[in-house]
Design a protein around this motif. Structure first.
Motif, mmCIF file in Angstrom:
data_model
loop_
_atom_site.group_PDB
_atom_site.id
_atom_site.type_symbol
_atom_site.label_atom_id
_atom_site.label_comp_id
_atom_site.label_asym_id
_atom_site.label_seq_id
_atom_site.Cartn_x
_atom_site.Cartn_y
_atom_site.Cartn_z
ATOM 1 N N ASP A 70 0.819 -1.219 0.000
ATOM 2 C CA ASP A 70 0.000 0.000 0.000
ATOM 3 C C ASP A 70 0.852 1.268 0.000
ATOM 4 O OD1 ASP A 70 -2.622 1.307 0.185
ATOM 5 O OD2 ASP A 70 -1.994 1.908 2.199
ATOM 6 N N ASP A 73 0.411 3.758 -2.944
ATOM 7 C CA ASP A 73 -0.961 4.272 -2.932
ATOM 8 C C ASP A 73 -1.136 5.260 -1.777
ATOM 9 O OD1 ASP A 73 -2.482 2.669 -5.082
ATOM 10 O OD2 ASP A 73 -1.386 1.135 -3.990
ATOM 11 N N GLU A 76 0.064 8.453 -2.988
ATOM 12 C CA GLU A 76 -0.928 9.084 -3.867
ATOM 13 C C GLU A 76 -2.040 9.739 -3.046
ATOM 14 O OE1 GLU A 76 -4.116 8.038 -7.426
ATOM 15 O OE2 GLU A 76 -3.068 6.419 -6.379
ATOM 16 N N ARG A 77 -2.497 9.069 -2.001
ATOM 17 C CA ARG A 77 -3.538 9.656 -1.153
ATOM 18 C C ARG A 77 -3.023 10.921 -0.458
ATOM 19 N NH1 ARG A 77 -4.107 4.124 0.184
ATOM 20 N NH2 ARG A 77 -3.107 4.411 2.227
ATOM 21 N N TYR A 406 4.889 6.974 -9.787
ATOM 22 C CA TYR A 406 3.618 6.308 -9.509
ATOM 23 C C TYR A 406 2.536 7.343 -9.200
ATOM 24 C CZ TYR A 406 0.481 2.751 -7.482
ATOM 25 O OH TYR A 406 -0.588 1.909 -7.211
ATOM 26 N N ARG A 410 -0.685 9.282 -11.903
ATOM 27 C CA ARG A 410 -2.094 9.158 -11.539
ATOM 28 C C ARG A 410 -2.713 10.501 -11.173
ATOM 29 N NH1 ARG A 410 0.613 4.768 -10.933
ATOM 30 N NH2 ARG A 410 -0.331 2.705 -10.999
#
Length: 512
Positions: A70, A73, A76-77, A406, A410
């Motif tokens: 995770d 990700d 990204e959050r 990454y 996005r």
């Protein structure tokens, strides 16, 4: 008065009766000083930080509690919550300032390239893999290795690699897929690509394959050691206590064993080449290095030779293998637009015409090149001289600038509302030329990947031959592959696919 002066003042005036009181006083002072960041780092109230920092340890516990599947990700959050610039601090590692904008990357990797080095955190963590190899090198060491590499990565060499190496190793991939198609068994495409790229780089580096493609379902000690050692060393990048952990768990002993397997294999090759005194017109990487000398005119030491060869071999294995595997997933998943694969197959058929790829045919595969997937999820540089980023953010010597392909890949702000759609067509127009800072898969500036052209040709060769001969289908098209923690974006559980022969696809294999 700084902390060191306070400690000295307390030590000079301490008496037995006052020691306990002074200890708690000092602890209170230190707790106040490091109330929101890791010990050994500078307090930065000017920077946004995610919640979870504790006195002395900064964000260490937050990062330690993060599942490896995770991690990116989470970045990204955090990007969506705090914006493109934010920071964390870790004891023993330092302050990391995340900056996910093209302007910041342009500044750090090109404009002020000289002010940012790989730094001690990266070299210390990855030394057991790369040693003094180019990936962790700076200054004159980096310049020397890059100069040597340019002799391998040029147009004449590309023509030779395509005909003598890429096609030869790709035929072994076709043979393996053919057997899987005939038996109806599923195969791990991710593992196949790793075997292909490692064998290719063995042939290019020192004229012999590692034998991975002949033993995909078995074990190849060198290949296993590469994967296992990279996994252990990559964990060090986010673990301030890795030396203690490895001593307690026995991972340190495992590192030494894996390192020996890798280096001993390369060392034997170097020794054999020296005995044979192989020369002539054909120059692979090892021969170039054997003929090179240092600044004093002395031959390169064996340890340095092994470092360089290992670094290029490891880097050449993971990046392109994972890029191709992720692209295949993107084209075959349930959410994929079928027209993407149809266009790619049509281009392969039209350009190759049932024949083997050549350097000239590669230049015509525009659509195939457009789907390259960034295999490096996160990277960082250590600032060696105080700097100010284009957005006004200060970064001090010793702090690290980090960025994430990454995350940037996005970002709706960078790519628009259709960012999550797999659309290779977006790279066929003017977007490609204007997106180098947004899509930094091959790095940027003076350290742009010297093997970029090699990697693209390698990928186009194997993908072209595979799609010319077979159709692939994911075993679980609705499942997103989990990634592992590492310097590259490896699929933790591989990419299982089923293979069927195309009715007209045997020509190239038969011709070979």
């Amino acid at each position: 008065m700084g902390i060191s002066e306070i400690i000295r003042f307390v030590a000079q005036r301490a008496t037995r009766s006052k020691k306990l009181k002074l200890f708690f006083t000092l602890l209170a002072l230190l707790t106040y000083k490091y109330r929101s960041h890791a010990i050994g780092t500078r307090r930065r109230p000017d920077l946004k930080e995610p919640k979870g920092a504790v006195p002395f340890f900064g964000h260490m516990f937050l990062m330690a509690s993060m599942p490896s599947t995770d991690l990116y990700d989470y970045f990204e959050r955090t990007y969506r919550e705090l914006g493109p610039v934010w920071s964390i601090s870790l004891p023993g590692i330092g302050r990391m300032i995340q900056g996910d904008t093209p302007e910041l990357l342009e500044h750090v990797l090109k404009t002020n390239f000289w002010a940012y080095h790989k730094g001690p955190h990266f070299t210390g963590s990855m030394n057991d893999v790369f040693g003094k190899g180019i990936i962790g090198a700076d200054g004159e060491n980096w310049k020397f290795q890059r100069k040597q590499a340019t002799h391998l990565f040029n147009v004449n060499a590309f023509r030779e690699y395509t005909s003598e190496v890429f096609n030869k190793e790709a035929q072994k991939v076709l043979e393996y897929l053919g057997k899987a198609a005939d038996s109806g068994s599923a195969v791990d495409f991710h593992a196949i690509m790793h075997a292909f790229t490692l064998d290719v780089f063995g042939s290019v580096s020192f004229g012999e394959s590692f034998g991975c493609l002949e033993n995909i379902d078995g074990r190849v000690p060198f290949a296993d050691a590469v994967g296992d050692l990279l996994g252990i060393c990559s964990l060090r990048l986010v673990d301030p206590l890795w030396k203690i952990r490895e001593a307690v768990t026995g991972a340190g002993k495992k590192v030494r064993e894996l390192k020996f397997v890798m280096r001993e294999r390369i060392r034997r090759i170097v020794e054999r080449r020296r005995r044979e005194s192989l020369g002539g017109d054909k120059k692979d990487m090892l021969q170039l290095l054997l003929e090179a000398t240092d600044d004093d005119g002395n031959p390169l030491t064996e340890e340095y030779l092994v470092d360089i060869i290992l670094t290029f071999t490891v880097a050449g294995r993971d990046t392109m293998a994972q890029s191709v595997a992720w692209m295949m997933y993107a084209m075959l998943r349930n959410e994929a637009d079928p027209s993407v694969m149809e266009k790619l197959v049509r281009e392969v058929d039209e350009v190759l015409g049932g024949n083997l790829p050549t350097y000239e045919t590669h230049k015509k595969q525009k659509y195939a090149e457009a789907w390259m997937y960034p295999p490096l999820p996160r990277n960082f540089k250590t600032c060696v001289q105080d700097d100010v980023l284009p957005d006004g953010t200060k970064i001090y010597a010793g702090e690290m600038f980090t960025w994430s392909s990454y995350v940037m890949g996005r970002s709706e702000k960078l790519w628009g509302p259709d960012v999550k759609e797999f659309k290779p067509d977006r790279w066929l127009g003017s977007e490609k030329a204007s997106s180098l800072s947004k899509f930094s898969s091959f790095h940027l500036g003076p350290r742009t990947c010297v093997g970029q052209g090699f990697a693209v040709l390698e990928a186009l060769t194997v993908v072209g031959l595979v799609l010319q001969n077979f159709e692939l289908a994911l075993v679980e098209p609705g499942k997103i592959p989990a990634y592992g923690l590492g310097t590259t974006l490896a699929m933790r559980d591989g990419l299982p696919v089923r293979v069927t022969r195309r009715s007209h696809g045997d020509a190239a294999a038969a011709e070979a």
